[in-house]
Structure formats: structure tokens, C-alpha cells
Design an enzyme around this catalytic site. Structure first.
Site, short mmCIF file in Angstrom:
data_model
loop_
_atom_site.label_atom_id
_atom_site.label_comp_id
_atom_site.label_asym_id
_atom_site.label_seq_id
_atom_site.Cartn_x
_atom_site.Cartn_y
_atom_site.Cartn_z
N LYS A 166 -10.14 -4.29 11.05
CA LYS A 166 -11.75 -3.66 10.58
C LYS A 166 -12.22 -3.12 11.53
O LYS A 166 -12.84 -2.22 11.37
CB LYS A 166 -11.53 -4.42 8.98
CG LYS A 166 -10.82 -4.84 8.20
CD LYS A 166 -10.90 -5.27 7.02
CE LYS A 166 -10.55 -4.96 5.63
NZ LYS A 166 -10.34 -5.57 4.37
N THR A 213 -16.07 -24.56 8.17
CA THR A 213 -17.00 -25.22 9.48
C THR A 213 -18.17 -24.69 8.54
O THR A 213 -18.25 -23.51 8.31
CB THR A 213 -16.48 -24.23 10.30
OG1 THR A 213 -14.93 -24.49 10.73
CG2 THR A 213 -16.96 -24.54 11.81
N ASP A 226 -13.55 -2.29 0.30
CA ASP A 226 -13.51 -3.73 -0.68
C ASP A 226 -14.62 -4.83 -1.50
O ASP A 226 -14.10 -4.45 -2.58
CB ASP A 226 -13.62 -4.64 0.87
CG ASP A 226 -12.36 -4.37 1.29
OD1 ASP A 226 -10.89 -3.96 0.60
OD2 ASP A 226 -11.48 -4.84 2.75
N SER A 275 0.95 -1.51 0.11
CA SER A 275 -0.22 -0.21 -0.21
C SER A 275 0.67 1.39 0.42
O SER A 275 0.50 2.11 -0.25
CB SER A 275 -0.77 0.09 1.42
OG SER A 275 -2.17 -0.90 1.06
N ALA A 310 -13.28 -10.93 4.81
CA ALA A 310 -13.55 -10.86 2.96
C ALA A 310 -14.47 -11.52 2.19
O ALA A 310 -15.24 -10.38 1.73
CB ALA A 310 -12.69 -11.73 2.37
#
Length: 537
Positions: free
Chosen positions: A309, A403, A350, A255, A382
């Protein structure tokens, strides 16, 4: 003007001068000759200073303060005298404060070589009194500074300590801002990089860099190329706005290269830094608060990655800032924007990046995603952003996860989610399925939101080709961006699928941040080039 100073360990006359010549070619203003291991060849020391292509600092650092020198004070003083014996003198001599205080003979000998009010001979050489702590901030930091201030012979104060956190950089800036004497204040280690890059913003006397990573003389010392090219040294001034990527770890994030290249192309007065912050919310809150409160820093925003986040969302809400509605629904934000009035905004770029990457590959609009069947592999952070974005566009989403209960919980959370602002598709449907059923999927779009296939495990795939039920024209999107083309994407392309690389999503989410912060259209071709070069170079 803060001088960019290349530190050079001296091993021979030829080697030292060759290294100094390289420093000059790469844009350094000053060189520091570290003579810790080179004190006996007095004639060579004199020649090094006389022939140096740049003004110089001469330093013989003792072992008990981070250097290599283990000889006597008398031998060290003789080396300093040799460095000052020629017609051309060093710009500075650097001596440890403790050694200068402890030895009357060393102090008297050094005082005879440097400029000060009681000096009887003519010399322009200044004395840097320095103090280094490789364990952390010294408890008696201000007492040490007071001693330096009281010394008539001390022209420059140098304080360096290993940063305990990003907050230590702010204390270094405050010391420089006091301007009682020309000051060098540096924090060592990865957490101290800001003190080096932003030293020019606060008008420190100088900052140290290395010719290459192997020649660094202190932990966290960047190379001269990194300072000049990556961190935009020549463009930094007191009004430069500061941005960064907050995560743990972030030392190898691309970044900074991405955003600094964008700032440079747009002639935007900003610099972007890695900002390592430990995972706990308390660390995040304390760090961001302190950077916001230090007004002269002009901290204006950050990209926020794992594991912060959720912390960003919580922090902005606690501080009374605004939160993008879909980021609220996702439960995570990846972008902090700070207005000039100090107000905060949290958003998530995102999901939009993922939507646009897929839509461009398919040649459709977001509205045309309504009713498309999307397989999402994974149920982590994500996946949350991906599911939220596609659900708001009215797609039918099947979540597959090792899972099953996690997939089921995520599906339940997003079922019947409200329509995103500005999008008016039909109602989305989100369901969970067991991974072993993935081979029976008849989805039109497959999105990998796991880390399977990420460097260095490049031979792994979350969906082996023999298990895939792909048709020509199926879209396969891998959010993994390193390597550029994962095994999943290679196999999908061989099967005639349309593929979307994670690098495409990375570029788009970063470009959206760039636009938020600068108000300018991002230079997409350049940003794409930076990412490709970073991942392939």
C-alpha cells in the site's frame, strides 16, 4: 478462437472417456490425453481417440521434461501409432522438441503420422513441437523457437516455462502476438496464471485446464470451472480490460471472485486476476511499469494490499499521477486506477468503507460522528486508515496498542489533522492509551484493527468479554472478515452491542473500486452474496 483444453492422465479406457465426457459437459473445446503411463494397450488407445467426445491431443511426455514416461522411443512411437490407427485421428500429437531433434527414428515415425508438405498420405493430425522448463525461462528460448519455425512438420509451437515473476507473462503474450505459427505460450506456477487466463485475449491456439485441482498436469494449471466461472473465459476478447489484486501472498484472495462477479453482472468487459508481487518496492515498480507499458494488455487498475500500500503511493507520485488527499495523509493507498490516456490515480477506499459501515449500523451520517468517542485497537496499516477517516469526521479517538510508543506516534501524527475535502466537522482529537487501560474505556465505538481472531485462530479475541466496558448500543466493529463473525463480535452481540463485520468493510471498499473502474453502480446484493459464499463455502 483459443480452445479450452482439459488435460487428462490416462489410466484406462473407461476412466479416460469418462473424464473426457466431464470435460465436454463443463464446456471444454479439446482434451489432451496424457498417455505417459498408458502406452502398452494399443487397442485401448485406438478406442479412446475414436470414442472421444471432443477433438484430442495425444501426448506421451518423457520424464526428463516433466512427464512420467521412462520407456524407449520405439515403444513411445508405437503408442502414438496406435492412437492414430483408427478411422478417427487425433487433432494433434505433442512431441518434445529435444526428443524430436535427437532421435532420427522417432522423428521419421512422427512425420509419417502428421500433416506436412512432404506427407504422402492424407491426415489432418498436426504436430505440436513443445519445450518445457520447470526451473525458469530458458536462456536459449529464441533459438528453440527458431528451430520450431524451421521445421516443416511443426504446425504448432508450444513453449512453457516456470514464471520468475508476473513480467514473464508479457513475454508469453509477445510470442503469441508474433503469429509466425499457431502458438501455445504458457508460464507455469502462481506467477504464470495470467498467461493461461489471458491466452484467449491474445489468440493463442489453446490453453490447458484441469478437471479438478488434483488432476492438474502442470504447476499453476486452473480447473475448467475456475476458468469458465471465476475468470469469465467466455467473455474475454482482445479488448478486455485487465485488473488484479497486488500483494504477497494473494493466491487465496477472494477479490477475484468478488470483482469478476461484479464485472459479469454489469456486462463489463474486464477480468480480475491475482497478482503476486514480492514485498520490495523494486519488484512492485518493475511489475506495474511493465504491465502498464504493454499496451495490448489494457491494464486498467488494481486493488493493492499488504505489503504494497505504501509502494503504490510512492509509485504513483514518482510517475506524476494524482493521489487522493486523504490517502496521502494516511500514507497508504489500496486502489490504482489507470485512465485510457495512461494517467494514474491512487486512492484509499478502506477509510470510507469503515466510516459508512459504522454510520449505517448507528443510523447516522458521517457528520454526526463529530464528538463520538472511538477506541481503535492496533496501530498498523489498517488502524492508520481508520484513524484518518474518523479523525476527519471530528471523532475523538483513543488508540490502544501492545506497543504504547507506536500508538503514541500514530496519535501525534493525526492530531490536529486538516479537515477532509467535503467534510466540515469540528477538530478531531487523537490520543494514545495503554492496552491495560482498555477495560476502563467509555467509548461509544470500538474498532479492532489487529489480526487477532482471524482464521484459523478463531477462538482468540483482542478484547475479552470480561475486560470489556460495553453498554447496550455500543458499536463493536471488527475489521477481520474471516470468519464472518469473530469471537469479538459474538461476545459483543451477546452483550447487546451493535456489531459490524469486517466483511461489510471489505464489500464496501471493493464496491468503491468497482465504481471507480467501471463507472457503474456496484451490484451490492450480489457482491455481498459472493463474500458470504466464499467465507462460508
Amino acid at each position: 478462437m483459443t480452445k479450452l483444453t482439459v488435460a487428462i492422465f490416462v489410466h484406462s479406457l473407461e476412466q479416460a472417456l469418462a473424464a473426457a465426457a466431464q470435460a465436454a459437459e463443463r464446456g471444454a473445446d479439446l482434451v489432451e490425453y496424457r498417455i505417459d503411463d498408458f502406452t502398452s494397450d494399443h487397442a485401448a488407445l485406438t478406442q479412446i481417440i475414436e470414442q472421444s467426445p471432443l477433438p484430442s491431443i495425444v501426448t506421451c511426455r518423457v520424464s526428463w521434461e516433466g512427464g512420467n514416461y521412462r520407456g524407449t522411443d520405439a515403444e513411445r512411437l508405437a503408442a502414438y501409432q496406435a492412437a492414430c490407427a483408427g478411422a478417427r485421428k487425433p487433432a494433434y500429437l505433442d512431441v518434445e522438441l529435444v526428443a524430436y531433434q535427437k532421435s532420427h527414428e522417432l522423428r521419421a515415425g512422427i512425420d509419417a503420422l502428421v500433416d506436412h508438405p512432404a506427407q504422402l498420405t492424407t491426415t489432418d493430425t498436426g504436430l505440436i513441437l513443445s519445450n518445457h522448463d520447470f526451473d525458469g525461462r530458458p536462456l536459449d528460448l529464441f533459438q528453440r523457437i527458431e528451430v520450431m519455425l524451421a521445421s516443416n512438420a511443426c504446425r504448432v509451437m508450444k513453449i512453457a516455462w516456470r514464471a520468475r515473476s508476473l513480467r514473464d507473462n508479457l513475454e508469453a503474450f509477445a510470442l503469441i502476438n508474433q503469429r509466425h505459427k499457431p502458438t501455445i505460450a504458457l508460464c507455469m506456477g502462481d506467477e504464470g496464471l495470467a498467461s493461461r487466463v489471458l491466452s484467449k485475449k491474445f489468440n493463442a491456439l489453446l490453453t490447458f485446464v484441469a478437471l479438478n485441482p488434483q488432476s492438474a498436469t502442470a504447476p499453476g494449471q486452473p480447473t475448467v470451472e475456475a476458468m469458465k466461472m471465476l475468470y469469465r473465459w467466455d467473455a474475454i476478447n482482445p479488448e478486455t480490460r485487465v485488473y488484479g489484486v497486488i500483494g504477497w501472498p494473494v493466491a487465496h484472495s477472494m477479490s477475484p471472485a468478488f470483482h469478476n462477479a461484479g464485472f459479469d453482472a454489469a456486462d463489463y468487459n474486464g477480468v480480475y486476476l491475482p497478482m503476486p508481487v514480492p514485498p520490495e518496492y523494486e519488484h512492485f515498480k518493475a511489475t506495474v511499469l511493465s504491465w502498464l507499458d504493454f499496451e495490448d494488455l489494457h491494464f486498467r487498475g488494481a486493488s493493492v494490499t499488504i505489503p504494497h500500500k505504501q509502494n503504490l503511493l510512492r509509485f504513483v507520485k514518482e510517475r506524476g499521477g494524482s493521489v487522493e488527499p486523504l490517502a496521502e495523509k494516511i500514507g497508504a493507498a489500496n486502489t490504482l486506477t489507470v485512465s485510457d490516456d495512461g494517467s494514474l490515480h491512487a486512492s484509499n477506499t478502506d477509510y470510507a468503507a469503515a466510516l459508512d459501515s459504522v454510520c449505517d449500523a448507528m443510523g447516522i451520517t458521517r457528520e454526526e460522528l463529530a464528538g463520538k468517542r472511538v477506541a481503535v485497537l492496533g496501530a498498523g496499516g489498517a488502524a492508520r486508515a481508520i484513524v484518518a477517516g474518523f479523525a476527519h469526521c471530528g471523532a475523538t479517538i483513543v488508540i490502544y496498542n501492545r506497543t504504547f510508543e507506536k500508538a503514541e506516534a500514530l496519535a501525534k501524527e493525526f492530531n490536529d489533522s486538516p479537515t477532509a475535502q467535503g467534510i466540515s466537522p469540528g477538530k478531531a482529537k487523537v490520543v494514545a492509551a495503554r492496552v491495560e487501560k482498555l477495560c476502563d474505556s467509555c467509548c461509544e465505538i470500538y474498532i479492532n484493527c489487529t489480526s487477532v481472531g482471524m482464521h484459523p485462530n478463531v477462538d482468540a479475541s483482542p478484547l475479552p468479554a470480561e475486560s470489556a466496558n460495553w453498554q447496550p448500543g455500543t458499536v463493536v466493529f471488527d475489521t477481520v472478515y474471516n470468519p464472518l463473525e469473530t469471537k469479538l463480535l459474538r461476545e459483543a452481540k451477546a452483550a447487546g452491542c451493535l456489531i459490524v463485520s469486517g466483511s461489510e468493510m471489505f464489500i464496501r471498499q471493493g464496491a468503491a473500486q468497482f465504481k471507480m473502474w467501471t463507472g457503474q453502480e456496484p451490484p451490492m446484493d450480489l457482491l455481498s452474496q459472493v463474500v458470504v459464499e466464499w467465507l462460508t463455502g
